[in-house]
Write an enzyme that holds these catalytic residues in place. Structure first.
Site, PDB file in Angstrom:
ATOM      1  N   ASP A 269       0.376  -1.801  -0.305  1.00  0.00           N
ATOM      2  CA  ASP A 269      -0.006   0.152  -0.226  1.00  0.00           C
ATOM      3  C   ASP A 269       1.150   1.158   0.227  1.00  0.00           C
ATOM      4  O   ASP A 269       2.004   1.519   0.965  1.00  0.00           O
ATOM      5  CB  ASP A 269      -0.843  -0.029   1.182  1.00  0.00           C
ATOM      6  CG  ASP A 269      -1.636   1.040   1.519  1.00  0.00           C
ATOM      7  OD1 ASP A 269      -2.490   1.636   1.129  1.00  0.00           O
ATOM      8  OD2 ASP A 269      -1.332   2.416   1.394  1.00  0.00           O
TER       9      ASP A 269
ATOM     10  N   TYR B 210       3.067  10.513  -0.457  1.00  0.00           N
ATOM     11  CA  TYR B 210       4.342   9.347   0.378  1.00  0.00           C
ATOM     12  C   TYR B 210       5.874   9.989  -0.413  1.00  0.00           C
ATOM     13  O   TYR B 210       6.325   9.611   0.332  1.00  0.00           O
ATOM     14  CB  TYR B 210       3.844   8.284   0.542  1.00  0.00           C
ATOM     15  CG  TYR B 210       2.401   7.024   1.290  1.00  0.00           C
ATOM     16  CD1 TYR B 210       1.533   8.456   1.574  1.00  0.00           C
ATOM     17  CD2 TYR B 210       2.651   6.016   1.199  1.00  0.00           C
ATOM     18  CE1 TYR B 210       0.810   8.232   2.375  1.00  0.00           C
ATOM     19  CE2 TYR B 210       0.797   5.624   1.896  1.00  0.00           C
ATOM     20  CZ  TYR B 210       0.235   7.007   2.663  1.00  0.00           C
ATOM     21  OH  TYR B 210      -1.025   6.075   3.249  1.00  0.00           O
TER      22      TYR B 210
ATOM     23  N   HIS C 151      -7.821   9.409  -1.465  1.00  0.00           N
ATOM     24  CA  HIS C 151      -7.220   9.745  -0.005  1.00  0.00           C
ATOM     25  C   HIS C 151      -8.095  10.287   0.662  1.00  0.00           C
ATOM     26  O   HIS C 151      -7.709   9.878   1.751  1.00  0.00           O
ATOM     27  CB  HIS C 151      -5.486  10.028  -0.851  1.00  0.00           C
ATOM     28  CG  HIS C 151      -4.693   9.946   0.490  1.00  0.00           C
ATOM     29  ND1 HIS C 151      -3.596   9.495   0.071  1.00  0.00           N
ATOM     30  CD2 HIS C 151      -4.628   9.772   0.996  1.00  0.00           C
ATOM     31  CE1 HIS C 151      -2.824   9.451   1.574  1.00  0.00           C
ATOM     32  NE2 HIS C 151      -3.642   9.221   1.902  1.00  0.00           N
TER      33      HIS C 151
ATOM     34  N   LYS D  28      -3.680   5.995  -3.727  1.00  0.00           N
ATOM     35  CA  LYS D  28      -4.214   6.175  -3.925  1.00  0.00           C
ATOM     36  C   LYS D  28      -3.729   8.664  -4.508  1.00  0.00           C
ATOM     37  O   LYS D  28      -2.790   8.344  -4.296  1.00  0.00           O
ATOM     38  CB  LYS D  28      -4.165   6.646  -2.159  1.00  0.00           C
ATOM     39  CG  LYS D  28      -4.234   5.963  -1.707  1.00  0.00           C
ATOM     40  CD  LYS D  28      -4.197   5.652   0.205  1.00  0.00           C
ATOM     41  CE  LYS D  28      -3.505   4.993   0.425  1.00  0.00           C
ATOM     42  NZ  LYS D  28      -2.352   4.516   0.993  1.00  0.00           N
TER      43      LYS D  28
END
Length: 279
Positions: A43, A48, A106, A73
């Protein structure tokens, strides 16, 4: 590995490896370690900044792509049909894959309806195997689920022993969506790993408090994606399928639920204003 079947028939591992707060420079190594341990679900997210590291690991790991389950996401700054559409292509490029197994919105901010339309289009084109949302509270989840052409398959929300999302789980079940936990260890808040209930129950099975907490979530039909940068911890988190909690033990852990976030609330105007700075 055990699997859950999503509302469109796609099978998703109930235990995955999350890379939130994994340094981009470390992401490739961490994901390779996780895959070597046995994880098949990874994931990540645009926010990120480590999709490229995950992509490198996908290419180098030696495991056939069809055996992996990759989630990413769409971030707030990419909200809206056109931006989301472009960002999906960018994620595919960074992940070095022809398709994403699960694509989520997200956060429920910005033009997330436009984002969802772009995701539905990618789904129909075969670029995405399943779509869903993240951090959608029951009110917004019900709204988007009602109007979406393709119903969300997953809602990834803060879920752990101190915030068990009991109300949200009722509505997700009603709408045929799978709940997935981010932060299954609550980042150690509330002295999580020293909790006497978790430690006592875990000791019976020669398991840690962390393993006991993961087992509780799994038996509550919650998909989990614990994160660690240490291979030995990855192995510990993976080793949760060889024991089961009794009904009495489940009830004791259920009693730990405080019913509130340990991180943030989308109902807090200051938090929403903070998210808006990212849009």
């Amino acid at each position: 590995m055990e699997y859950t079947t999503l509302n469109n028939g796609v099978k998703m591992p109930v235990l995955g490896y999350g890379v939130y707060q994994v340094d981009p420079a470390e992401a490739e190594r961490c994901v390779l370690d996780a895959i070597s341990v046995g994880y098949r679900s990874i994931d990540t997210a645009q926010a990120y900044a480590n999709e490229e590291g995950v992509g490198n690991a996908i290419v180098k790991c030696g495991v056939p792509r069809e055996e992996l389950f990759i989630t990413t996401k769409v971030w707030i700054s990419n909200a809206g049909y056109e931006k989301a559409k472009a960002s999906i292509e960018e994620s595919l490029r960074k992940l070095q894959t022809d398709y994403i197994d699960l694509l989520l919105i997200h956060q429920p901010f910005g033009d997330y309806y436009g984002t969802y339309r772009a995701m539905e289009e990618a789904y129909k084109a075969g670029k995405v195997k399943a779509i869903g949302v993240s951090n959608f509270y029951p009110d917004r989840f019900i709204d988007i689920s009602h109007f979406a052409e393709i119903k969300p398959a997953v809602n990834q929300v803060e879920t752990h022993v101190f915030q068990q999302q009991k109300t949200a789980r009722e509505y997700l079940k009603k709408h045929g969506a799978q709940i997935e936990s981010w932060g299954p260890f609550a980042e150690g808040k509330n002295d999580y790993f020293q909790n006497p209930v978790l430690k006592e129950i875990g000791a019976k099975y020669n398991k840690s408090a962390a393993q006991t907490a993961l087992r509780f979530l799994l038996q509550s039909d919650v998909v989990v994606i614990p994160k660690s940068t240490h291979k030995e911890r990855m192995e510990e988190n993976f080793n949760v399928f060889d024991f089961s909690l009794t009904e009495e033990e489940m009830s004791r852990i259920e009693a730990l639920d405080g019913g509130e976030s340990l991180f943030f609330s989308h109902y807090d105007p200051e938090i929403v204003e903070w998210f808006m700075t990212m849009a």
